[in-house]
Write a protein that holds these residues in place. Structure first.
Motif, PDB file in Angstrom:
ATOM      1  N   VAL A 126     -10.455  58.885   6.437  1.00 52.29           N
ATOM      2  CA  VAL A 126      -9.763  57.799   5.648  1.00 52.29           C
ATOM      3  C   VAL A 126      -9.071  56.945   6.872  1.00 52.29           C
ATOM      4  O   VAL A 126      -8.870  55.712   6.398  1.00 52.29           O
ATOM      5  N   ALA A 127      -9.051  57.130   7.965  1.00 55.24           N
ATOM      6  CA  ALA A 127      -8.812  56.269   9.120  1.00 55.24           C
ATOM      7  C   ALA A 127      -9.509  55.096   9.135  1.00 55.24           C
ATOM      8  O   ALA A 127      -8.806  54.114   9.701  1.00 55.24           O
ATOM      9  N   ALA A 128     -10.843  54.894   8.702  1.00 52.55           N
ATOM     10  CA  ALA A 128     -11.806  53.777   8.477  1.00 52.55           C
ATOM     11  C   ALA A 128     -11.077  52.885   7.713  1.00 52.55           C
ATOM     12  O   ALA A 128     -11.306  51.569   7.979  1.00 52.55           O
ATOM     13  N   ALA A 129     -10.208  53.197   6.803  1.00 56.28           N
ATOM     14  CA  ALA A 129      -9.663  52.248   5.887  1.00 56.28           C
ATOM     15  C   ALA A 129      -8.493  51.543   6.899  1.00 56.28           C
ATOM     16  O   ALA A 129      -7.837  50.426   6.407  1.00 56.28           O
ATOM     17  N   GLY A 130      -7.892  51.793   7.921  1.00 61.16           N
ATOM     18  CA  GLY A 130      -6.980  51.245   8.563  1.00 61.16           C
ATOM     19  C   GLY A 130      -5.398  50.835   8.013  1.00 61.16           C
ATOM     20  O   GLY A 130      -5.199  51.962   7.388  1.00 61.16           O
ATOM     21  N   ASP A 131      -5.164  49.823   8.057  1.00 61.21           N
ATOM     22  CA  ASP A 131      -4.014  49.436   7.472  1.00 61.21           C
ATOM     23  C   ASP A 131      -4.148  48.882   5.983  1.00 61.21           C
ATOM     24  O   ASP A 131      -3.253  47.791   5.554  1.00 61.21           O
ATOM     25  N   HIS A 132      -5.304  48.874   5.263  1.00 63.31           N
ATOM     26  CA  HIS A 132      -5.501  48.337   4.212  1.00 63.31           C
ATOM     27  C   HIS A 132      -4.393  48.575   3.079  1.00 63.31           C
ATOM     28  O   HIS A 132      -3.946  49.743   3.180  1.00 63.31           O
ATOM     29  N   ARG A 133      -3.814  47.643   2.327  1.00 65.01           N
ATOM     30  CA  ARG A 133      -2.809  47.977   1.459  1.00 65.01           C
ATOM     31  C   ARG A 133      -3.440  48.277  -0.001  1.00 65.01           C
ATOM     32  O   ARG A 133      -4.179  47.264  -0.214  1.00 65.01           O
ATOM     33  N   GLY A 134      -2.893  49.008  -0.667  1.00 59.43           N
ATOM     34  CA  GLY A 134      -3.476  49.250  -2.192  1.00 59.43           C
ATOM     35  C   GLY A 134      -4.473  50.359  -2.018  1.00 59.43           C
ATOM     36  O   GLY A 134      -4.638  50.916  -1.163  1.00 59.43           O
ATOM     37  N   ALA A 135      -5.194  50.329  -3.425  1.00 59.79           N
ATOM     38  CA  ALA A 135      -6.136  51.161  -3.674  1.00 59.79           C
ATOM     39  C   ALA A 135      -7.542  50.956  -2.629  1.00 59.79           C
ATOM     40  O   ALA A 135      -8.021  49.732  -2.347  1.00 59.79           O
ATOM     41  N   PHE A 136      -8.036  52.127  -2.080  1.00 62.17           N
ATOM     42  CA  PHE A 136      -9.005  52.048  -1.419  1.00 62.17           C
ATOM     43  C   PHE A 136     -10.139  53.073  -1.856  1.00 62.17           C
ATOM     44  O   PHE A 136      -9.935  54.206  -1.743  1.00 62.17           O
ATOM     45  N   ASP A 137     -11.304  52.609  -2.470  1.00 57.77           N
ATOM     46  CA  ASP A 137     -12.195  53.617  -3.234  1.00 57.77           C
ATOM     47  C   ASP A 137     -13.201  53.599  -2.507  1.00 57.77           C
ATOM     48  O   ASP A 137     -13.417  53.238  -1.283  1.00 57.77           O
ATOM     49  N   GLU A 138     -14.086  54.703  -2.961  1.00 56.47           N
ATOM     50  CA  GLU A 138     -15.388  55.073  -2.081  1.00 56.47           C
ATOM     51  C   GLU A 138     -16.412  54.353  -1.960  1.00 56.47           C
ATOM     52  O   GLU A 138     -17.397  54.356  -0.923  1.00 56.47           O
TER      53      GLU A 138
END
Length: 669
Positions: A126-138
Motif C-alpha cells: 500500500v506504500a505505492a499509494a504514497g501520501d494520497h489523501r482519501g479513498a484509494f481503491d484497487e
C-alpha cells in the motif's frame, strides 16, 4: 502445478510456501543464494517435504542469475511465479531500495518471461499509494501521489514495471503493514509497530499499569497478520479470470495509531495513552474552522517529518530503538478500499481477525523470541559468555525462554525435558540465531534416568557452570479432596524435590572439580504466602528451598552457590488447565525468564517479590490473622471442576475472586 518463488526464506515468503505445501500440488522452486542454502535446508527439514526445490540465483543479476540450462529445462512448465524478495524497511537507503525493489522486480519479471510462466504475482505494498489523501481503491495506481520516502518510491516503481512492461499475465498484491501470525505470533524481524515494543517494556518496568500517559492523535494506520496475507495470496492467485488486477490485503477498518499502541501496551502490562485532543475536536467545533495544515494532527505530522523533528526523535525515541523514519510514516493519509478483494475472498473463510484478539499473542512472541535486551546487557554477557547452563523443563514456558535468553548472551543452553521433539525445535531456533545448544531428553521423575543424564552431561560436555531447576508439577486440590489421592503428594515430591536434588547431586562432583558452579531453583511465592489448596506443591518447593539452604553452607567453600526464586504466578502451560487463572494478573514467561537470568548473573541467595516478602512477614508477625485471611480466600476460590472430578468450571463469586487476585497479585489461589 509448478511454482517459482523468490523471497521464500523471508517472512511472508515462508508463510506462503507453507500455504502452497498445505493446499496445492506440485514442486515449489525456490530462489536462493548459495550462502543461504543451509538456512533453506533447515526450513525444508522442518517442512518434511521433497517438493521444495532450491534454485541457485541472485536478485541483483539479470534473470535472477538462474542457470540458463535450468531455465531451458523448465520453460513452459512453471504455472506461477511469486515475486516476494524485496526490502520491507522504511529505514533502508535509496541505493538498497533501488537494487532490491526496482532492479529485483525487473530481473524477476525477465525470468518469468523467459520461462513463459502462466502468471507473475508481484507483492507490492500500500506504500505505492504514497501520501494520497482519501479513498484509494484497487483500480487506482498513478494518481499523482507524492512518494515521501525511498521505500514508497521503489514500491510504486516496481509495481509500475509489472503493469507496463510485463508480457506475461500478472496480478499485484498490496499488503498494508504485515505483523506476526495471529495464531502463534511468529515473526522474523522487527518492523512497523514492533519498533515500539522495547519502549513499552521500559514503561512496564518503570511505571504502574494503571497510570494514564498523555498521548497525541497520530492518525490512522493499518496492520494485518502474516497468516491472513499468505492465505489470501494463495487463494487469490488461483482464482480464474483475475489477471491484470490488484488486491488490497488490508484491514477494511483503519486503526487509530494510538488505539493500536494501547492494545499492545495492555498486552504488555504497560500504561496506556490518553488523547485529550483528537479528531473529534478537530472535525467539529472551533478547531474545524482552522485550515487543514493548522489542525493538531497535521501539525504533529509536519513536525515529525521535518528535519529538526527527525533529529529530536533520533535523540529521544531513537535511543529506545524507534527509528525516526518509522514514526514519520506510521500514519496513512489514504484509506484503502478493499471491497474487490473481500468479494474475491467471499466464501473462503479468509478474513482479517480483530487485532485485539491476538495482540497478546504478538507481544508474547516478541518478548520471548525477539527481545534482544539480554544480548545488550554487558553484565549478562560477561557472566554467561561460553558458559554451559543446564535448564530443566526447557521444552516450553519459563525454561524455553530462559534458554533463548541465555543463548542471546553467548551462553550455551543444555536443554533437558521429556519431549525431545520440542527440545530440538528450541535448539533449532537458537542455532538459527547463531547460537549453540545441546539436547538431553530425560524423564526427571525417574531417578535412575537422572543418574544416566548426569553421567552423559559430565562425559560429553567440558563443564557444567549453571543448573536451573525449572521443571515442576503443580497440583491445586484441597486436603478434603486429597484424602484418597496420596499419590498426588508422592508425584509432586518425586519431580519437584527428589528429581531436582538428584540432578544437583549428580552434577556437584563436576562443579567441585571446576571449583565453580551455581544452582538456580525456580521456587514459588507460595512458599512465603502458603495459599490454600497447594499443600502438595508448596511443600515440595519448600523442601527444595530448605535442602538448598543447608547444602549451600557445605558447598560454598567449593565455589558452588544457590539462588531460590520465589516466582509469582506465571502464564505458562502448567497453569493453563486451571481456567480460574484466565482472568488473573500474571507475569509472562519472558518476565520470569528475566528473573532467572538475573539469578544467573548476580547470584543472590533469594529473589522475592514485595508481596511474597509481605506474606512471609505476616506469617511471622501475625500468623493467626494470616490464616484467617487465607481461610477467607479458601472459601472464595472453590476447588476446580477437575479436582472435584466434574466437567465444567465453577462461575460463582467471580467478582470477589478477581478482586482478591488483583490485591494479592501473583499468588496462586
Amino acid at each position: 502445478m509448478s511454482y517459482f518463488v523468490t523471497g521464500a526464506t523471508g517472512f511472508i515468503g515462508r508463510f506462503l510456501v507453507e500455504e502452497l505445501l498445505d493446499h496445492r500440488e506440485g514442486d515449489i522452486h525456490v530462489l536462493v543464494r548459495e550462502g543461504s542454502l543451509p538456512r533453506l535446508q533447515r526450513m525444508i527439514d522442518r517442512w518434511e517435504t521433497t517438493r521444495v526445490v532450491p534454485v541457485l540465483g541472485d536478485l541483483s543479476q539479470d534473470r535472477l542469475g538462474v542457470d540458463p540450462e535450468w531455465v531451458a529445462a523448465h520453460r513452459g512448465s512453471v504455472d506461477h511465479v511469486f515475486h516476494l524478495a524485496a526490502i520491507y524497511d522504511m529505514t533502508a537507503d535509496d541505493a538498497t531500495n533501488d537494487a532490491m525493489n526496482v532492479d529485483g522486480t525487473r530481473h524477476a519479471l525477465a525470468l518469468a518471461e523467459e520461462l513463459d510462466a502462466g502468471c507473475f504475482h508481484q507483492v507490492s505494498s500500500v506504500a505505492a499509494a504514497g501520501d494520497h489523501r482519501g479513498a484509494f481503491d484497487e483500480t487506482m495506481f498513478a494518481e499523482g501521489q507524492h512518494l515521501p520516502s525511498p521505500y514508497h518510491r521503489t514500491k510504486y516503481e516496481s509495481e509500475r514495471i509489472v503493469r507496463e512492461e510485463a508480457t506475461v499475465p500478472w496480478r499485484v498484491y498490496r499488503p498494508s503493514i504485515v505483523i506476526g501470525d495471529s495464531q502463534t505470533g511468529a515473526i522474523d524481524k522487527i518492523d512497523g509497530p514492533y519498533y515500539f515494543f522495547p519502549a513499552m517494556k521500559q514503561l512496564r518496568e518503570r511505571l504502574p499499569a494503571w497510570l494514564p500517559l498523555l498521548g497525541a492523535d497520530l492518525g490512522d494506520t493499518n496492520v494485518v497478520p502474516v497468516d491472513y496475507v499468505a492465505k489470501a495470496m494463495d487463494h487469490l492467485a488461483h482464482l480464474p479470470d483475475r489477471d491484470g488486477e490488484a488486491f488490497h490485503l488490508v484491514n477494511p477498518e483503519p486503526q487509530p495509531v494510538v488505539e493500536m499502541i494501547n492494545l499492545f501496551c495492555a498486552a504488555a502490562g504497560a500504561p496506556r495513552f490518553a488523547t485529550p485532543v483528537d479528531r473529534t475536536h478537530t472535525h467539529a467545533g472551533p478547531l474545524a474552522l482552522l485550515p487543514r495544515a493548522l489542525r493538531p494532527l497535521e501539525l504533529v505530522s509536519s513536525v515529525v517529518r521535518s528535519a529538526p523533528g527527525q533529529l529530536v526523535l533520533d535523540q529521544t525515541l531513537g535511543r529506545l530503538g524507534v527509528p525516526a523514519e518509522v514514526l514519520a510514516h506510521t500514519r496513512f493519509t489514504a484509506t484503502f478500499d478493499s471491497r474487490r478483494t473481500e468479494k474475491a475472498l467471499a466464501g473462503s473463510g479468509i478474513d482479517v481477525p480483530d487485532l485485539e484478539s491476538y495482540a497478546r499473542t504478538l507481544w508474547s512472541y516478541w518478548e520471548e523470541h525477539l527481545d534482544t535486551s539480554t544480548a545488550r546487557d554487558a553484565a549478562a554477557r560477561a557472566a554467561l559468555q561460553g558458559k554451559y547452563v543446564v535448564i530443566t523443563g526447557a521444552s516450553s514456558g519459563i525454561g524455553q525462554v530462559t534458554a533463548l535468553k541465555v543463548a542471546q548472551a553467548g551462553g550455551i543452553p543444555v536443554l533437558v525435558a521429556r519431549g525431545k521433539d520440542k527440545l530440538e525445535a528450541t535448539r533449532a531456533a537458537i542455532e538459527d540465531r547463531g547460537g549453540t545448544a545441546y539436547v538431553f531428553a530425560c524423564d526427571l521423575s525417574d531417578l535412575e534416568a537422572i543418574d544416566r543424564l548426569c553421567e552423559q552431561i559430565t562425559t560429553e560436555l567440558p563443564a557444567v557452570d549453571f543448573v536451573v531447576n525449572n521443571a515442576g508439577r503443580s497440583i491445586r486440590r484441597s486436603l478434603k479432596l486429597s484424602q484418597d489421592r496420596f499419590h498426588d503428594f508422592e508425584r509432586t515430591m518425586q519431580l519437584n524435590y527428589f528429581g531436582a536434588i538428584r540432578l544437583v547431586m549428580g552434577l556437584v562432583p563436576a562443579m567441585r572439580e571446576q571449583h565453580r558452579g551455581h544452582v538456580v531453583n525456580v521456587s514459588s511465592i507460595g512458599v512465603q504466602t502458603n495459599p490454600p489448596r497447594f499443600s502438595a506443591y508448596v511443600a515440595s518447593k519448600a523442601a527444595l528451598d530448605s535442602w538448598s539452604n543447608v547444602v549451600a553452607s557445605e558447598l560454598v567453600g567449593d565455589g558452588i552457590s544457590f539462588t531460590s526464586i520465589h516466582m509469582p504466578l506465571v502464564r505458562t502451560p502448567m497453569i493453563a488447565p486451571t481456567k480460574l487463572y484466565d482472568k488473573f494478573p500474571t507475569i509472562s514467561p519472558a518476565q520470569a525468564a528475566d528473573l532467572v537470568v538475573k539469578a544467573l548473573v548476580e547470584r543472590p541467595h533469594e529473589i522475592n517479590t514485595l508481596l511474597g516478602n509481605a506474606g512471609a512477614v505476616a506469617h511471622t508477625v501475625a500468623p493467626k490473622t494470616a490464616f484467617r485471611i487465607l481461610n477467607m480466600a479458601y472459601h472464595v476460590f472453590p476447588d476446580s471442576a477437575a479436582a472435584r472430578g466434574q466437567e465444567g468450571a465453577s462461575g460463582t463469586r467471580e467478582s470477589e475472586q478477581i478482586m482478591l487476585a488483583r490485591v494479592f497479585r501473583g499468588v496462586h489461589w
